[in-house]
Design a protein around this motif. Structure first.
Motif, PDB file in Angstrom:
ATOM      1  N   VAL A  84     -67.726-130.059 -15.042  1.00 44.38           N
ATOM      2  CA  VAL A  84     -67.647-131.463 -15.445  1.00 44.38           C
ATOM      3  C   VAL A  84     -66.199-131.915 -15.341  1.00 44.38           C
ATOM      4  O   VAL A  84     -65.268-131.149 -15.602  1.00 44.38           O
ATOM      5  CB  VAL A  84     -68.157-131.644 -16.895  1.00 44.38           C
ATOM      6  N   ARG A  85     -66.024-133.183 -14.909  1.00 44.55           N
ATOM      7  CA  ARG A  85     -64.692-133.732 -14.746  1.00 44.55           C
ATOM      8  C   ARG A  85     -64.206-134.363 -16.064  1.00 44.55           C
ATOM      9  O   ARG A  85     -64.966-135.067 -16.736  1.00 44.55           O
ATOM     10  CB  ARG A  85     -64.737-134.810 -13.671  1.00 44.55           C
ATOM     11  N   PHE A  86     -62.990-134.079 -16.431  1.00 41.06           N
ATOM     12  CA  PHE A  86     -62.405-134.669 -17.634  1.00 41.06           C
ATOM     13  C   PHE A  86     -61.028-135.239 -17.320  1.00 41.06           C
ATOM     14  O   PHE A  86     -60.396-134.841 -16.341  1.00 41.06           O
ATOM     15  CB  PHE A  86     -62.237-133.619 -18.738  1.00 41.06           C
ATOM     16  N   THR A  87     -60.589-136.137 -18.192  1.00 39.65           N
ATOM     17  CA  THR A  87     -59.208-136.579 -18.116  1.00 39.65           C
ATOM     18  C   THR A  87     -58.461-135.942 -19.272  1.00 39.65           C
ATOM     19  O   THR A  87     -58.897-136.028 -20.417  1.00 39.65           O
ATOM     20  CB  THR A  87     -59.098-138.106 -18.213  1.00 39.65           C
ATOM     21  N   LYS A  88     -57.377-135.291 -18.928  1.00 38.66           N
ATOM     22  CA  LYS A  88     -56.546-134.654 -19.950  1.00 38.66           C
ATOM     23  C   LYS A  88     -55.473-135.666 -20.336  1.00 38.66           C
ATOM     24  O   LYS A  88     -54.702-136.118 -19.477  1.00 38.66           O
ATOM     25  CB  LYS A  88     -55.919-133.410 -19.327  1.00 38.66           C
ATOM     26  N   VAL A  89     -55.452-136.036 -21.626  1.00 33.81           N
ATOM     27  CA  VAL A  89     -54.469-137.016 -22.103  1.00 33.81           C
ATOM     28  C   VAL A  89     -53.394-136.259 -22.862  1.00 33.81           C
ATOM     29  O   VAL A  89     -53.659-135.661 -23.913  1.00 33.81           O
ATOM     30  CB  VAL A  89     -55.126-138.056 -23.036  1.00 33.81           C
ATOM     31  N   MET A  90     -52.180-136.281 -22.322  1.00 31.79           N
ATOM     32  CA  MET A  90     -51.106-135.514 -22.947  1.00 31.79           C
ATOM     33  C   MET A  90     -50.209-136.411 -23.794  1.00 31.79           C
ATOM     34  O   MET A  90     -49.994-137.572 -23.455  1.00 31.79           O
ATOM     35  CB  MET A  90     -50.285-134.810 -21.872  1.00 31.79           C
ATOM     36  N   ALA A  91     -49.715-135.857 -24.879  1.00 23.41           N
ATOM     37  CA  ALA A  91     -48.927-136.676 -25.793  1.00 23.41           C
ATOM     38  C   ALA A  91     -47.640-135.972 -26.171  1.00 23.41           C
ATOM     39  O   ALA A  91     -47.486-134.763 -25.963  1.00 23.41           O
ATOM     40  CB  ALA A  91     -49.733-136.985 -27.043  1.00 23.41           C
ATOM     41  N   PRO A 139     -62.700-141.781 -17.107  1.00 26.08           N
ATOM     42  CA  PRO A 139     -61.827-141.553 -15.943  1.00 26.08           C
ATOM     43  C   PRO A 139     -60.430-142.120 -16.169  1.00 26.08           C
ATOM     44  O   PRO A 139     -60.254-143.087 -16.912  1.00 26.08           O
ATOM     45  CB  PRO A 139     -62.532-142.313 -14.813  1.00 26.08           C
ATOM     46  N   ALA A 140     -59.470-141.524 -15.512  1.00 27.91           N
ATOM     47  CA  ALA A 140     -58.066-141.896 -15.727  1.00 27.91           C
ATOM     48  C   ALA A 140     -57.791-143.374 -15.463  1.00 27.91           C
ATOM     49  O   ALA A 140     -57.071-144.025 -16.228  1.00 27.91           O
ATOM     50  CB  ALA A 140     -57.168-141.029 -14.845  1.00 27.91           C
TER      51      ALA A 140
END
Length: 875
Positions: free
Chosen positions: A124-131, A91-92
DNA sequence: GCACGCCTCCAGGAG
DNA sequence: GTCTCCTGGAGGCGTGCC
């Protein structure tokens, strides 16, 4: 018990050895960064998207657009703010506490999203990590995907990731307006309601069907392109090293789609090149230019290359472009003066797209499905002579280095010309094929020609997953849920699962044989039986009763599988539309030819779709899918044979998806076809009819004469490349004799003639009245000579002699020609007629003819008769 | 030391 | 680097015989 243990040990040591040979692990998708030198207009009309790359300096995806009117290439830099990212189930708020995230300035943001997890059939819940850049996500030792305990979709090359998210399709049209990229809707001349009617039965929604249909039916534009070939100063028998680039570039030639025909030749005064030689031999419209300075030659080469959107080479990745690059550096060029960027295994351009045709034509799926195995070897000369009937200039044994400047120009130019013509024959077939395959596989032009079917199918699957908001699973996710011991062991040791069935043929000659076959059986099975990585062994208890015969795998009844749907749609497009339309004489020639390309492109794709599920390297690798497909195919052919025999038909032979039936009547065929459609959901068609077929007791081994008189030979030694020409020719004569047979009565006469042919040949060999060339056995080196460590096959012995006695280097892919001699083998180049072991050749003659004589009921020795006795005196 | 049988490796092909 | 099934030649090795 003991033997069990031994067996285990054996397999263990095998595995170890296997691992030794494995090449170094590479990242599945390498991040490539190029700095392009292309104009970036804000307004642009109709342009085809060739590929998407990543510009590391500007930190953006770049689309390469080929403008149809100006025939020039332009670049469009992403202005949507799209960022590289990965997904994680952390989770974020937890992520924010991790130092890797909190202290990482390259992390641009976190977002909570939901994805459909097809393997588990739930959201399903995900956290998208952007770079900020792709390397923060993956590709470095300390990238996020290495440091986070869990991540998904982190191994997709960024340019591709961008392509999937924006839904843009390589090979289709776009335009620029106000600096924004906009799709140009494909124009179809079809009657769309007719199309809708034909495909209304499928499981895909009609909007998606129509959109695919438009995409595939729109013709490709003409691509302006330039073929290039170089020659390098060479010492005899030594291949120039493209990395060292120690020798001078002595010629570069060009052949352009716009009519450019040029050869740039270096005059080497140190070698007495003052006399350029005879100009008579040259193609009249070839423009030859002489240089005394190699740097100038390269400079002009680069300038010309930069003026074209597409550069064609044959093996430019490993040689021509690589050599030019290193040579230019050696001569003092700055990097930015060279329009070439070298990757680990390829050469790309800063001003266009480089198509290495060698890479494309050596692709097995292309060779088999698109070109029907017309070419057998992967060198320029073999491919062009098979496809366009043209060859390289014959040097008559002369070395490149000894050619006069004009001769050199001629030689070099021909290579550029036939390289170009490989893409232009049959109304630009290859360029159209590439364009269509780009669309079906969602792969850029540069990658398409360099990658295999598993990458193509992977790319399409990724794109579809993104389109539908499906999570792209990690391979481990599939393995964890689907890895179960297979139901039936493979027949061949070392294989992972059991494959097709081959029926034992009934030996003999049979008149009036009809061959029935299932139309694209494996793809049909994937489609009709809903096979996909997520539907086979799905999570629902209620589906577990839906069992595939001969396995313990069940299939989902609740949800349509992605692979099943895609393969089904493509199969239907091909079978129900493009293939019939390509043969419809009511339609225009251009229209038919385009549809023929389309059906070929679909064929390549559809036929490979089953095999990839059995390949570990495929990211959706799922053995139960491959196993279920093969098991279903076995079930289908066995139950069809059973049914056929119940209705009084006599089945003589069958292999995987075919049935050879003795003289069936129309009703029997019709009933069987209806039954197969009704009960098994597959299309059974009449494939061909034989006047007669001759089977030996061997599988995959027969010949037949079709109704029109054409001879069909399958698997027989007489047809194989490693049979010496002298035997091939004898075999050919025999078949000509047999092909004239129309009734059982005529056979006796034909048999007599066959005996005579054999006896004559026996005498020729025994008396050594042959041309040594006809005795050559041609075998391909499938790997480099030093890799043969377990045994030393004959062709390797010959190859080593070539190297030891003639200094000739041989490499993987080379065809070795040798003869059998009394003390082993001799390469044909060194062989003398008196060395030939004629007994060995008689044995080859025997085994070749045994295969057909068995069927005819003739014994080889008996056919030879007194000749065998006579042989005592001949020697 | 040598013939023989058995297994493996290798290539080419069918589907 | 899609897959399995099949044929045939030769290499390599252990076994048993002389």
């Amino acid at each position: 018990m003991l033997s069990q243990d031994l067996k285990l040990e054996d397999t263990a040591s095998e595995v170890e050895e296997e691992e030794e040979e494995k090449p170094e692990e590479r990242e599945p998708e390498e991040e490539l960064s190029v700095h392009l030198k292309l104009d970036t207009p804000s307004e642009l009309d109709e342009s085809v998207l060739l590929t998407v790359v990543y510009d590391g300096e500007r930190k953006r995806a770049v689309c390469l657009l080929y403008n149809v009117k100006t025939e020039k290439l332009f670049a469009w830099y992403d202005n949507t703010g799209h960022k590289p990212y990965l997904l994680t189930d952390i989770p974020a708020d937890k992520l924010k506490q991790l130092p890797d995230i909190a202290n990482n300035r390259a992390v641009q943001g976190l977002e909570t999203i939901t994805k459909f997890h097809a393997l588990d059939d739930k959201m399903v819940r995900f956290t998208k990590v952007m770079a900020d850049d792709p390397l923060t996500i993956g590709g470095r030792k300390n990238s996020l995907r290495e440091r986070l305990p869990s991540s998904w979709e982190a191994r997709i090359r960024y340019a591709n990731c961008f392509m999937y998210d924006t839904k843009i399709i390589p090979g289709t049209k776009y335009r620029l307006s106000n600096g924004n990229l906009l799709q140009v809707s494909p124009q179809s001349q079809e009657n769309m309601s007719e199309v809708a009617k034909v495909f209304s039965q499928g499981s895909t929604d009609s909007q998606t069907v129509m959109s695919w249909f438009r995409t595939l039916s729109e013709p490709a534009p003409n691509f302006r392109r330039l073929a290039l070939d170089i020659e390098v100063e060479t010492e005899e028998n030594r291949l120039p090293n493209a990395e060292e680039a120690n020798q001078r570039v002595i010629a570069v030639s060009f052949y352009g789609s716009d009519g450019v025909k040029r050869a740039l030749v270096l005059i080497r005064e140190d070698r007495g090149d003052s006399d350029p030689g005879d100009v008579k031999e040259l193609p009249p419209d070839l423009q030859v230019e002489f240089y005394t300075d190699e740097s100038n030659l390269l400079r002009d080469t680069f300038a010309l290359m930069s003026a074209y959107p597409i550069i064609l080479t044959f093996n430019g990745d490993n040689f021509d472009l690589k050599y030019l690059y290193h040579r230019a550096l050696k001569l003092g060029f700055q990097r930015n003066q060279i329009p070439i960027t070298l990757g680990h295994r390829d050469a790309r351009l800063t001003t266009g797209v480089h198509l290495d045709l060698f890479q494309f034509f050596k692709n097995r799926a292309v060779q088999i499905y698109a070109f029907d195995m017309k070419y057998k070897e992967f060198n320029l000369d073999s491919i062009t002579s098979a496809l366009i009937g043209k060859n390289k200039v014959d040097l008559n044994g002369k070395f490149i280095d000894s050619l006069s400047p004009y001769e050199l120009a001629h030689y070099c130019f021909r290579d550029a010309q036939i390289t170009y013509e490989l893409t232009s024959f049959s109304d630009n077939l290859v360029m159209k094929l590439i364009a269509l395959m780009m669309r079906t596989s969602r792969t850029g032009m540069d990658d398409l020609v360099r990658t295999g079917v598993s990458t193509w199918i992977k790319n399409l699957m990724y794109a579809i997953h993104r389109e539908r908001n499906y999570l792209i699973p990690n391979p481990e996710d599939i393995a964890k849920r689907k890895h179960v011991s297979s139901s039936a062991p493979a027949l061949i040791k070392g294989k992972k699962y059991k494959g097709a069935i081959v029926i034992n043929p009934k030996a003999g000659v049979y008149f009036d044989v009809t061959v029935l076959d299932f139309a694209s059986l494996y793809p049909s099975i994937l489609k009709e039986y809903n096979l996909s990585y997520e539907t086979v062994r799905c999570p629902h208890p209620e589906c577990q009763s839906n069992i595939i015969p001969e396995t313990n795998h069940w299939v989902c009844k609740k949800r349509k599988g992605v692979a099943s749907e895609l393969v089904g749609l493509f199969r239907d497009f091909r079978v129900l539309w493009f293939k019939p339309k390509s043969k419809d004489n009511m339609l225009s020639k251009e229209y038919r030819s385009w549809y023929d390309v389309a059906q070929r492109a679909l064929k390549v794709f559809v036929n490979a779709s089953y095999g990839v599920f059995g390949a570990e390297t495929f990211p959706f690798y799922c053995l139960p899918v491959a196993e279920s497909t093969a098991a279903m195919a076995r079930y289908i052919i066995t139950s069809t044979i059973k049914k056929a025999e119940e209705t009084g038909m006599k089945v003589l032979y069958g292999d995987t998806d075919s049935l050879f039936v003795l003289n069936p009547n129309e009703k029997q065929i019709h009933d069987l076809v209806d039954w197969a459609k009704d009960k098994l959901k597959v299309d059974l068609d009449v494939d061909k009819r034989f006047r007669y077929v001759a089977f030996s007791e061997r599988k995959k081994n027969y010949f037949g004469v079709k109704e029109g008189g054409a001879v069909e030979i399958k698997g027989l030694l007489g047809k194989k490349r490693n049979t010496p020409p002298i035997i091939q020719k004898t075999f050919q004569r025999t078949l000509e004799e047999l092909s004239s047979v129309k009734s059982p009565e005529e056979f006796e006469n034909a048999k007599k003639k066959v005996r005579k042919i054999l006896k004559d040949e026996y005498t020729v060999i025994k008396a050594r009245k042959f041309d040594i060339k006809d005795m050559a056995i041609s075998v391909m080196l499938n790997k480099n000579p030093d890799r043969y460590t377990k045994t030393t096959p004959q062709h390797i012995k010959a190859a080593r002699l070539l190297e030891a006695k003639m200094g000739r280097k041989v490499l993987a892919g080379d065809l070795i020609h040798y003869v059998k001699t009394y003390d082993g083998v001799q390469p044909i180049e060194l062989a003398k007629p008196e060395d030939v072991d004629v007994e060995k050749y008689i044995e080859l003659l025997r085994s070749t003819f045994d295969q057909i004589l068995d069927a005819l009921g003739v014994d080889f020795d008996e056919a030879m008769g007194e000749k065998t006795l006579e042989s005592f005196f001949v020697n």
